[in-house]
Design an enzyme around this catalytic site. Structure first.
Site, PDB file in Angstrom:
ATOM      1  N   TYR A 124       0.820  -1.212   0.000  1.00 15.39           N
ATOM      2  CA  TYR A 124       0.000   0.000   0.000  1.00 15.39           C
ATOM      3  C   TYR A 124       0.851   1.258   0.000  1.00 15.39           C
ATOM      4  O   TYR A 124       0.383   2.335   0.328  1.00 15.39           O
ATOM      5  CB  TYR A 124      -0.934  -0.001   1.220  1.00 15.39           C
ATOM      6  CG  TYR A 124      -2.073  -0.968   1.068  1.00 15.39           C
ATOM      7  CD1 TYR A 124      -1.825  -2.319   0.901  1.00 15.39           C
ATOM      8  CD2 TYR A 124      -3.389  -0.537   1.063  1.00 15.39           C
ATOM      9  CE1 TYR A 124      -2.851  -3.225   0.741  1.00 15.39           C
ATOM     10  CE2 TYR A 124      -4.431  -1.435   0.904  1.00 15.39           C
ATOM     11  CZ  TYR A 124      -4.149  -2.777   0.739  1.00 15.39           C
ATOM     12  OH  TYR A 124      -5.174  -3.677   0.580  1.00 15.39           O
ATOM     13  N   LYS A 171       4.304 -14.693   4.388  1.00 14.16           N
ATOM     14  CA  LYS A 171       4.521 -15.538   3.197  1.00 14.16           C
ATOM     15  C   LYS A 171       6.038 -15.564   2.950  1.00 14.16           C
ATOM     16  O   LYS A 171       6.518 -15.312   1.832  1.00 14.16           O
ATOM     17  CB  LYS A 171       3.747 -14.931   2.015  1.00 14.16           C
ATOM     18  CG  LYS A 171       3.692 -15.793   0.775  1.00 14.16           C
ATOM     19  CD  LYS A 171       2.644 -16.870   0.827  1.00 14.16           C
ATOM     20  CE  LYS A 171       2.760 -17.791  -0.370  1.00 14.16           C
ATOM     21  NZ  LYS A 171       1.923 -18.978  -0.281  1.00 14.16           N
ATOM     22  N   ASP A 204      -1.795 -18.224   3.272  1.00 13.94           N
ATOM     23  CA  ASP A 204      -2.822 -19.035   2.610  1.00 13.94           C
ATOM     24  C   ASP A 204      -3.339 -20.128   3.550  1.00 13.94           C
ATOM     25  O   ASP A 204      -4.547 -20.379   3.633  1.00 13.94           O
ATOM     26  CB  ASP A 204      -2.302 -19.643   1.281  1.00 13.94           C
ATOM     27  CG  ASP A 204      -0.865 -20.125   1.361  1.00 13.94           C
ATOM     28  OD1 ASP A 204      -0.103 -19.564   2.163  1.00 13.94           O
ATOM     29  OD2 ASP A 204      -0.499 -21.065   0.634  1.00 13.94           O
ATOM     30  N   ASP A 228      -5.801  -6.548   5.155  1.00  7.16           N
ATOM     31  CA  ASP A 228      -6.973  -6.025   4.455  1.00  7.16           C
ATOM     32  C   ASP A 228      -7.896  -7.182   4.070  1.00  7.16           C
ATOM     33  O   ASP A 228      -9.113  -7.162   4.314  1.00  7.16           O
ATOM     34  CB  ASP A 228      -6.493  -5.277   3.204  1.00  7.16           C
ATOM     35  CG  ASP A 228      -7.572  -4.390   2.618  1.00  7.16           C
ATOM     36  OD1 ASP A 228      -8.640  -4.260   3.243  1.00  7.16           O
ATOM     37  OD2 ASP A 228      -7.348  -3.836   1.532  1.00  7.16           O
TER      38      ASP A 228
END
Ligand code: NAI
Length: 332
Positions: A124, A171, A204, A228
């Site tokens: 972002y 991740k 995930d 988000d």
């Protein structure tokens, strides 16, 4: 004690849900003077700037704001006012408590978790460009400073609120440098909170576990984009966007707002569900040290759902915003 609080009505259903929340806060007996500031489309039209300097100055002065949702044009127009506000005021932590409300239908029970989202960097950062026609590049920024302070915020929150576990979502198996740094900073902070269990979970796998065993999660800390996405997923666990509160908190000031957007499809019809913003206001009262008033507001909302059939359209009822607000005030 009298408070002066910046009020940002925002776009779409924003003015409707902020009015409802003001009424509930007035009914607590607290003295609040509202410093009303325009932002978003209304500010762009009237003041030529969707995020005016007066708005930033007002929050800096009052150190606290209650905000309605602000629309962001997709793929064109002005940049997100929400992102601009978070950056200008250094509101680095986004806090979203997600809890079942008795009487609100949901596929799960026993959900009581808190998402802590890093608010200032990651994908972002707004650093995008076209490399050549047909190829766009977007930069993900991860710094040691921002990663450490968001981890510190999450563990401090866990300790202060007697939470037992912090899940660090990442991740780092793929983004070894950027998410690797985030994870490393969280590990370092975790060593100072030995009474709190730390779980490291890949984003995930986290999404899958959240929709299978949400009751196993407590506090979750993660970067901007994962936060988000997963905070909307978690809102879905307990009945949707209309019932989940939120706050954006920095060291100098804090802005309290619902998770949902400006809902242009129902704006102006008087049918929006004000629950999320009323619960955000309860978080705000807690932040101000008004614990009793905060508890009363939260309990009143819970009582309406648990003991009455008053529901707005998003939850299958036909109550208007005004009728729901009246029910909360009666329960107070
Ligand atoms: P949205 O949250 O505004 O609406 C999604 C769906 O949920 C719609 O069907 C809407 O009617 C319903 N909904 C949302 N809040 C509700 C409420 N309180 N009561 C009853 N129903 C409700 O999401 P959408 O459509 O993706 O975004 C609309 C605009 O809001 C966009 O411009 C977006 O950028 C902005 N937005 C602003 C946020 C903020 O200011 N913090 C957060 C999310 C989106």
């Amino acid at each position: 004690m009298a408070y002066t609080i910046t009020l940002i009505p925002g776009d779409g259903i924003g003015p409707e849900v902020t009015d409802a929340t003001r009424e509930v806060l007035a009914a607590t007996g607290l003295t609040i003077r509202w410093d009303v500031q325009l932002a978003g489309a209304a500010a762009a039209e009237q003041l030529g700037n969707p995020c005016p300097d007066e708005l930033i100055a007002s929050v800096q002065k009052n150190r606290i704001a209650l905000k309605g949702p602000i629309g962001t044009p997709i793929g064109r127009g002005f940049r997100s006012v929400n992102v601009a506000l978070r950056k200008a005021l250094d509101l680095y932590a986004c806090l979203r408590p997600v809890k079942n409300l008795e009487g609100v239908p949901s596929r799960f029970s026993g959900v009581d978790l808190v998402i802590v989202r890093e608010n200032t960097e990651g994908l972002y950062s707004g650093l995008e460009h076209m490399v050549v026609p047909g190829v766009a590049e977007s930069l993900k920024i991860v710094s040691e400073k921002a990663s450490t302070r968001i981890a510190e915020f999450a563990y401090r929150y866990a300790r202060a609120n007697k939470r037992r576990k912090v899940s660090v979502v990442h991740k780092a198996n793929i983004m070894k440098l950027s998410d690797g740094l985030f994870l490393d900073c969280a590990r370092k902070v975790s060593r100072r909170y030995s009474e709190i269990e730390t779980q490291e979970v890949i984003v995930d796998a986290c999404a899958m576990q959240l929709v299978r065993f949400p009751e196993r999660f407590d506090v979750l800390v993660m970067d901007n984009l994962y936060g988000d996405i997963l905070s909307d997923l978690c809102a879905g666990l307990v009945g949707g966007l209309g019932v989940v509160p939120g706050a954006n908190i920095g060291d100098e000031c804090a802005v309290f707002e619902a998770v949902h957007g400006s809902a242009p499809d129902i704006a102006g019809k008087g049918v929006a569900n004000p629950t999320a913003l009323i619960l955000s206001a309860a978080l705000m009262l807690q932040y101000l040290g008004e614990r009793e008033a905060s508890q009363r507001v939260e309990s009143a909302v819970h009582a309406v759902y648990a003991k009455s059939t008053v529901r707005t359209g998003d939850l299958g009822g036909n109550a208007t915003t005004a009728e729901f607000t009246r029910a909360v005030i009666n329960a107070l």
